[in-house]
Write a protein that holds these residues in place. Structure first.
Motif, PDB file in Angstrom:
ATOM      1  N   LEU A   1       0.821  -1.213   0.000  1.00 64.11           N
ATOM      2  CA  LEU A   1       0.000   0.000   0.000  1.00 64.11           C
ATOM      3  C   LEU A   1       0.853   1.261   0.000  1.00 64.11           C
ATOM      4  N   LEU A   2       1.952   1.195   0.759  1.00 64.54           N
ATOM      5  CA  LEU A   2       2.815   2.370   0.897  1.00 64.54           C
ATOM      6  C   LEU A   2       3.382   2.820  -0.444  1.00 64.54           C
ATOM      7  N   ASN A   3       3.746   1.848  -1.292  1.00 65.15           N
ATOM      8  CA  ASN A   3       4.298   2.215  -2.596  1.00 65.15           C
ATOM      9  C   ASN A   3       3.207   2.700  -3.546  1.00 65.15           C
ATOM     10  N   TYR A   4       2.001   2.281  -3.286  1.00 62.04           N
ATOM     11  CA  TYR A   4       0.913   2.678  -4.179  1.00 62.04           C
ATOM     12  C   TYR A   4       0.478   4.107  -3.927  1.00 62.04           C
ATOM     13  N   ASN A   5       0.286   4.447  -2.663  1.00 65.56           N
ATOM     14  CA  ASN A   5      -0.387   5.723  -2.410  1.00 65.56           C
ATOM     15  C   ASN A   5       0.521   6.823  -1.864  1.00 65.56           C
ATOM     16  N   ARG A   6       1.817   6.632  -1.987  1.00 64.43           N
ATOM     17  CA  ARG A   6       2.720   7.605  -1.392  1.00 64.43           C
ATOM     18  C   ARG A   6       2.475   9.034  -1.905  1.00 64.43           C
ATOM     19  N   ASN A   7       2.140   9.153  -3.195  1.00 60.45           N
ATOM     20  CA  ASN A   7       2.006  10.497  -3.762  1.00 60.45           C
ATOM     21  C   ASN A   7       0.571  10.952  -3.992  1.00 60.45           C
ATOM     22  N   ASN A   8      -0.372  10.278  -3.338  1.00 61.42           N
ATOM     23  CA  ASN A   8      -1.765  10.613  -3.614  1.00 61.42           C
ATOM     24  C   ASN A   8      -2.516  11.099  -2.386  1.00 61.42           C
ATOM     25  N   PRO A   9      -2.223  12.274  -1.879  1.00 61.93           N
ATOM     26  CA  PRO A   9      -2.937  12.726  -0.685  1.00 61.93           C
ATOM     27  C   PRO A   9      -4.399  13.087  -0.971  1.00 61.93           C
ATOM     28  N   VAL A  10      -5.236  12.775  -0.004  1.00 67.63           N
ATOM     29  CA  VAL A  10      -6.672  13.026  -0.123  1.00 67.63           C
ATOM     30  C   VAL A  10      -7.161  13.666   1.168  1.00 67.63           C
ATOM     31  N   VAL A  11      -8.025  14.652   1.046  1.00 67.91           N
ATOM     32  CA  VAL A  11      -8.730  15.165   2.218  1.00 67.91           C
ATOM     33  C   VAL A  11     -10.205  14.809   2.036  1.00 67.91           C
ATOM     34  N   LEU A  12     -10.732  14.093   3.011  1.00 66.81           N
ATOM     35  CA  LEU A  12     -12.105  13.598   2.915  1.00 66.81           C
ATOM     36  C   LEU A  12     -12.956  14.232   4.007  1.00 66.81           C
ATOM     37  N   PHE A  13     -14.124  14.739   3.613  1.00 70.98           N
ATOM     38  CA  PHE A  13     -15.100  15.179   4.614  1.00 70.98           C
ATOM     39  C   PHE A  13     -16.345  14.320   4.513  1.00 70.98           C
ATOM     40  N   GLN A  14     -16.773  13.761   5.632  1.00 67.95           N
ATOM     41  CA  GLN A  14     -18.044  13.033   5.699  1.00 67.95           C
ATOM     42  C   GLN A  14     -18.856  13.646   6.828  1.00 67.95           C
ATOM     43  N   PRO A  15     -20.178  13.643   6.703  1.00 64.73           N
ATOM     44  CA  PRO A  15     -20.989  14.247   7.762  1.00 64.73           C
ATOM     45  C   PRO A  15     -20.663  13.693   9.150  1.00 64.73           C
ATOM     46  N   GLU A  16     -20.312  12.406   9.214  1.00 64.58           N
ATOM     47  CA  GLU A  16     -20.056  11.823  10.540  1.00 64.58           C
ATOM     48  C   GLU A  16     -18.723  12.273  11.151  1.00 64.58           C
ATOM     49  N   ASP A  17     -17.934  13.039  10.396  1.00 61.36           N
ATOM     50  CA  ASP A  17     -16.683  13.558  10.963  1.00 61.36           C
ATOM     51  C   ASP A  17     -16.923  14.462  12.163  1.00 61.36           C
ATOM     52  N   ILE A  18     -18.133  14.967  12.287  1.00 67.45           N
ATOM     53  CA  ILE A  18     -18.461  15.819  13.431  1.00 67.45           C
ATOM     54  C   ILE A  18     -18.253  15.065  14.755  1.00 67.45           C
ATOM     55  N   LEU A  19     -18.345  13.724  14.686  1.00 75.44           N
ATOM     56  CA  LEU A  19     -18.126  12.913  15.885  1.00 75.44           C
ATOM     57  C   LEU A  19     -16.726  13.103  16.445  1.00 75.44           C
ATOM     58  N   MET A  20     -15.827  13.500  15.559  1.00 76.10           N
ATOM     59  CA  MET A  20     -14.463  13.741  16.004  1.00 76.10           C
ATOM     60  C   MET A  20     -14.407  14.849  17.072  1.00 76.10           C
ATOM     61  N   VAL A  21     -15.306  15.834  16.932  1.00 74.60           N
ATOM     62  CA  VAL A  21     -15.356  16.915  17.928  1.00 74.60           C
ATOM     63  C   VAL A  21     -16.173  16.475  19.141  1.00 74.60           C
ATOM     64  N   LYS A  22     -17.266  15.771  18.879  1.00 73.85           N
ATOM     65  CA  LYS A  22     -18.241  15.444  19.923  1.00 73.85           C
ATOM     66  C   LYS A  22     -17.889  14.284  20.838  1.00 73.85           C
ATOM     67  N   GLU A  23     -17.227  13.280  20.250  1.00 71.44           N
ATOM     68  CA  GLU A  23     -17.104  12.021  20.984  1.00 71.44           C
ATOM     69  C   GLU A  23     -15.744  11.858  21.653  1.00 71.44           C
ATOM     70  N   GLY A  24     -15.433  10.609  21.982  1.00 65.45           N
ATOM     71  CA  GLY A  24     -14.217  10.298  22.739  1.00 65.45           C
ATOM     72  C   GLY A  24     -12.937  10.466  21.942  1.00 65.45           C
ATOM     73  N   PRO A  25     -11.795  10.268  22.622  1.00 67.47           N
ATOM     74  CA  PRO A  25     -10.492  10.562  22.018  1.00 67.47           C
ATOM     75  C   PRO A  25     -10.070   9.634  20.876  1.00 67.47           C
ATOM     76  N   ASP A  26     -10.668   8.432  20.765  1.00 62.48           N
ATOM     77  CA  ASP A  26     -10.145   7.513  19.747  1.00 62.48           C
ATOM     78  C   ASP A  26     -10.314   8.044  18.323  1.00 62.48           C
ATOM     79  N   LEU A  27     -11.415   8.783  18.061  1.00 65.48           N
ATOM     80  CA  LEU A  27     -11.600   9.349  16.719  1.00 65.48           C
ATOM     81  C   LEU A  27     -10.577  10.455  16.444  1.00 65.48           C
TER      82      LEU A  27
END
Ligand code: ATP
Ligand code: MG
Length: 366
Positions: free
Chosen positions: A105-131
């Motif tokens: 995987l490392l050799n495949y995606n080394r040069n392909n950065p992606v920023v993804l937004f999903q509605p459930e990302d809000i849980l990152m602010v709301k919920e516990g530290p693991d997210l």
């Protein structure tokens, strides 16, 4: 970096589709359950060779088929690369770049950065530290070539040590584990500190931009560790090792390792108060978007690549003013945005975008 074309065969609800996205903005609009998020997933797999939806990307193979194929041309640092991902029900996933098989995987995606937004990302602010830890790990994975293997080794040793704690094995063995944990853990912590140092001011600035409207709100983030930020690697390893030794009888009792980066957190505050407990729903959404814009800038700075931006249902999250401000911040990169309604285009206005109607398992350019 951007996607020049993409073809999907037997991928979720698509039998065989091909399209050439715009270099800048692409809108996928259509009713619910037509396959808009599926398209974002396909682009994510094309670039990162794994799904964002679930660990098992075989689920993306069309219901009645045995394999699925994603192929696309990606421009990176001025060169074209043909990426191919074949998912199969019976065999392991196959990856190729320019017709050459790639085994990691490392050799495949080394040069392909992606920023993804999903509605459930809000849980990152709301919920516990693991997210929040998962967020930091994912971002570090994209900007630091050695982070993924570092984290993998740390987790393997932590797992073995915790097993040994359960079995109450020979104390000498714990010395070996703790030595390794303190070495690997210290590096992880320092990398996270460095990332948050870069990200912090950008999240703050982007939050101010999106929420412009007069109110005095400041978003500040900091990495919550038992170590202070300016500890050197050598000092950290020593202190870490002492701490693990001191905790040993407690950990034997708890049957788990209670200290290390797997227990640390990213602290998010709005006007000095915990965002988790005090930010409104709308403020929490804006905080997540500020993180995404900050992420874009950090990736660009550290990799010299402009990431591809995938935004799922972002409009339903924003009022008109915030939408316009958010738009103006993402003009430089290629973006793919799902929404239920098409964007209104005023005559004569060049908005630098393509709109696609997603209906009946087809992708039609408007
Ligand atoms: N493996 C699969 N094979 C065939 N079809 C699938 C597969 N997995 C999901 N689907 C279909 O894809 C559709 C959902 O697609 P998707 O999640 O992209 O919808 P969407 O357009 O994003 O909808 P919404 O606006 O509700 O988010 C469902 O109807 C589902 O049945
Ligand atoms: Mg969707």
């Amino acid at each position: 970096m951007f996607v020049k074309d993409i073809q999907l065969l037997s991928f979720r609800n698509y039998e065989n589709i091909y399209f050439k996205p715009h270099r800048k903005m692409n809108i996928f609009y259509g009713q619910n359950a037509q396959g808009k998020t599926n398209l974002l997933e396909a682009i994510y797999i094309l670039l990162r060779a794994k799904s964002f939806r679930q660990a098992n990307d075989r689920q993306a193979i069309a219901f009645d088929k045995d394999f699925s194929f994603i192929r696309g041309r990606v421009e990176s640092f001025g060169f074209d690369y043909i990426h191919e991902v074949k998912l199969s029900r019976k065999e392991a996933k196959k990856l190729r770049v320019n017709e050459e098989s790639i085994d990691s995987l490392l050799n495949y995606n080394r040069n392909n950065p992606v920023v993804l937004f999903q509605p459930e990302d809000i849980l990152m602010v709301k919920e516990g530290p693991d997210l929040r830890r998962a967020y930091l790990n994912n971002l570090l994975d994209q900007v630091d070539g050695s982070y993924a293997s570092l984290l993998k080794s740390y987790r393997q040793i932590l797992y073995q040590k915790n097993l040994a704690l359960k079995k109450e094995e020979d104390p000498l063995l714990f010395d070996v584990y703790d030595r390794q944990l303190s070495q690997l853990g210290s590096q992880i912590i320092l990398k996270r500190f460095a990332l948050v140092r870069l990200l912090g001011p950008r999240v703050q600035e982007n939050y101010e931009k999106i929420s412009r409207g007069g109110r005095e709100e400041r978003v500040t983030i900091s990495y919550q560790s038992s170590f202070s930020e300016d500890t050197s690697l050598e000092d950290m390893k020593k202190i870490y090792w002492e701490r693990l030794k001191k905790d040993r009888s407690k950990d034997l009792h708890l049957k788990t390792t209670s200290f290390g980066p797997h227990r640390e957190d990213l602290d998010i505050k709005i006007s000095g108060r915990e965002a988790k407990n005090y930010a409104s729903q709308g403020q929490q959404r804006s905080i997540v978007l500020a993180f995404k814009l900050g992420e874009l800038e950090v990736i660009k700075k550290l990799t010299s690549q402009m990431p591809v931006l995938l935004l799922d249902d972002v409009f339903s999250e924003l009022d008109d003013q915030r939408q316009a401000l958010f738009f103006s911040s993402i003009r430089d990169c290629q973006s793919f945005i799902t929404t239920t309604d098409s964007l209104k285009e005023s005559p004569g206005e060049d908005r630098n975008l393509k709109q696609y109607k997603i209906e009946n398992n087809q992708v039609k350019e408007r």
